[in-house]
Design a protein around this motif. Structure first.
Motif, short mmCIF file in Angstrom:
data_model
loop_
_atom_site.label_atom_id
_atom_site.label_comp_id
_atom_site.label_asym_id
_atom_site.label_seq_id
_atom_site.Cartn_x
_atom_site.Cartn_y
_atom_site.Cartn_z
N GLU A 113 -2.62 5.42 15.79
CA GLU A 113 -2.40 3.86 15.37
C GLU A 113 -3.57 3.28 14.83
O GLU A 113 -4.01 2.37 13.52
CB GLU A 113 -2.40 2.90 17.01
CG GLU A 113 -2.10 1.91 16.33
CD GLU A 113 -1.82 0.42 17.40
OE1 GLU A 113 -2.18 -0.68 17.88
OE2 GLU A 113 -1.53 1.22 18.38
N ASP A 114 -5.01 4.16 15.74
CA ASP A 114 -6.26 4.03 15.29
C ASP A 114 -6.32 4.61 13.74
O ASP A 114 -7.48 3.77 12.65
CB ASP A 114 -7.85 4.70 15.88
CG ASP A 114 -7.65 3.90 17.29
OD1 ASP A 114 -6.91 2.39 17.19
OD2 ASP A 114 -7.74 4.30 18.86
N ASP A 115 -5.94 6.24 13.40
CA ASP A 115 -6.30 6.30 12.42
C ASP A 115 -5.65 5.74 11.25
O ASP A 115 -6.25 5.19 10.26
CB ASP A 115 -5.32 7.48 12.60
CG ASP A 115 -6.65 8.43 13.18
OD1 ASP A 115 -8.02 7.52 13.43
OD2 ASP A 115 -6.21 9.83 14.08
N GLN A 116 -4.80 5.43 11.75
CA GLN A 116 -3.43 3.94 10.77
C GLN A 116 -4.35 2.86 10.74
O GLN A 116 -4.42 2.96 9.25
CB GLN A 116 -2.37 4.33 11.02
CG GLN A 116 -1.18 5.05 10.68
CD GLN A 116 0.20 4.54 11.78
OE1 GLN A 116 0.19 3.42 12.54
NE2 GLN A 116 1.16 5.53 11.83
N LEU A 150 0.92 -0.99 0.15
CA LEU A 150 0.16 -0.04 -0.12
C LEU A 150 0.68 1.05 0.25
O LEU A 150 2.39 0.99 0.28
CB LEU A 150 -0.88 0.09 0.85
CG LEU A 150 -1.65 -0.95 0.72
CD1 LEU A 150 -2.85 -0.62 2.92
CD2 LEU A 150 -2.74 -1.30 -0.05
N PRO A 151 0.42 2.69 -0.53
CA PRO A 151 1.26 3.88 0.13
C PRO A 151 1.60 4.42 1.44
O PRO A 151 0.65 3.21 1.88
CB PRO A 151 -0.10 4.73 -1.08
CG PRO A 151 -0.83 4.09 -1.76
CD PRO A 151 -1.05 2.36 -1.04
N ALA A 152 2.28 4.66 1.52
CA ALA A 152 3.12 5.97 2.74
C ALA A 152 1.17 5.75 3.37
O ALA A 152 0.68 6.83 2.89
CB ALA A 152 3.79 5.87 2.62
N LEU A 153 1.44 5.48 4.28
CA LEU A 153 0.51 6.24 5.34
C LEU A 153 0.07 7.45 6.05
O LEU A 153 2.16 7.38 6.03
CB LEU A 153 0.31 5.39 6.77
CG LEU A 153 -0.19 3.70 6.57
CD1 LEU A 153 -0.54 3.32 7.43
CD2 LEU A 153 -1.40 3.44 5.44
N LEU A 197 -7.26 0.43 6.03
CA LEU A 197 -8.59 -0.47 5.77
C LEU A 197 -9.32 0.21 4.77
O LEU A 197 -9.33 -0.32 3.17
CB LEU A 197 -9.81 -0.45 6.52
CG LEU A 197 -9.26 -1.19 7.63
CD1 LEU A 197 -10.49 -1.06 8.61
CD2 LEU A 197 -10.08 -2.52 7.47
N GLU A 198 -8.62 1.60 4.01
CA GLU A 198 -9.56 2.31 3.29
C GLU A 198 -8.03 2.15 1.76
O GLU A 198 -9.34 1.95 0.63
CB GLU A 198 -9.19 3.96 3.64
CG GLU A 198 -9.99 5.06 2.39
CD GLU A 198 -9.25 6.10 3.02
OE1 GLU A 198 -9.75 7.23 1.77
OE2 GLU A 198 -9.57 6.44 3.41
N LEU A 199 -6.89 2.21 2.62
CA LEU A 199 -6.44 1.76 1.40
C LEU A 199 -6.62 0.90 0.66
O LEU A 199 -6.20 -0.01 -1.13
CB LEU A 199 -5.21 1.97 1.45
CG LEU A 199 -4.22 3.87 1.77
CD1 LEU A 199 -3.12 3.47 2.02
CD2 LEU A 199 -4.76 4.81 0.51
#
Length: 229
Positions: free
Chosen positions: A157-160, A149-152, A165-167
């Motif tokens: 942690e929760d947002d990551q 996946l692309p870099a976050l 999941l979105e990616l």
């Protein structure tokens, strides 16, 4: 004669084919279940072949570097990376793999395709806007075997987790969009008259392949307009 029959029964018991009561140890399969299994096997064979056609078409179309389909108002660009696996159903050579950065676009791969092999597995870079994904696709079930996946962008942690999941969902949607584009082309009137000849010309390294591709693109546009109408 009785001794021969007894010997057969003892041999069957020794193999585990029958129990101590002489009855078969294997459950008898329902005829409907057997037929259902055969139908599923045939379906999966057909899906595998269609998946190989899709990956072969994708390799051909991706060489130009142009966007292959639009998704969420941005073009989707595909580049084949590293190893590519080719498989066929008949002939002297039924499997071949090529490794290297641009190996999928090599002359050897094109010639192998021309001899009847199709792309069975490949590593792709899928670019959409500013995002780049890497994914390994397998033609047997058209499933994702591995993905990068692309870099976050988020730090929490929760947002990551939510971003990951979105990616992942977006990558799946991008692959689905590419498959849908192929199915539209595959079922169109131009497939056998323009697209296949263009692909064959590309496999043979003929310059006219690009001209045939332009004709195929125009034919796809006509098919799309007719479908919308």
């Amino acid at each position: 004669m009785a001794k021969r029959e007894q010997a057969r029964e003892e041999a069957a018991f020794a193999r585990g084919d029958v129990g101590v009561d002489g009855a078969s140890t294997e459950e008898e399969k329902d005829e409907a279940e057997v037929e259902k299994g055969k139908a599923r096997e045939q379906l999966l064979r057909g899906r595998a072949y269609l998946g190989r056609e899709f990956l072969t078409w994708l390799l051909w179309r991706s060489e130009s570097g142009d966007a292959l389909v639009e998704f969420d108002k941005a073009g989707v660009v595909v580049l084949f990376l590293g190893k590519v696996v080719l498989r066929g159903v008949a002939g002297d050579v039924t499997e071949m793999s090529a490794k290297g950065t641009l190996a999928p676009y090599s002359e050897n791969v094109r010639h192998s395709l021309d001899r009847g092999l199709l792309v069975s597995q490949a590593r792709l870079r899928v670019s959409h806007g500013e995002r780049e994904y890497e994914v390994t696709l397998d033609a047997e079930f058209l499933d994702i075997r591995a993905a990068k996946l692309p870099a976050l962008l988020t730090e929490e942690e929760d947002d990551q987790l939510s971003e990951r999941l979105e990616l992942t969902e977006q990558l799946s949607s991008l692959v689905d969009a590419l498959v849908q584009e192929f199915l539209t082309v595959r079922s169109g009137r131009a497939w056998s008259k323009q697209v296949v000849p263009a692909m064959k010309a590309w496999m043979k390294g003929e310059e006219k392949g690009s001209d045939l591709l332009s004709k195929a693109a125009r034919a796809r546009g006509r098919d799309a307009r007719a479908a919308r109408g």
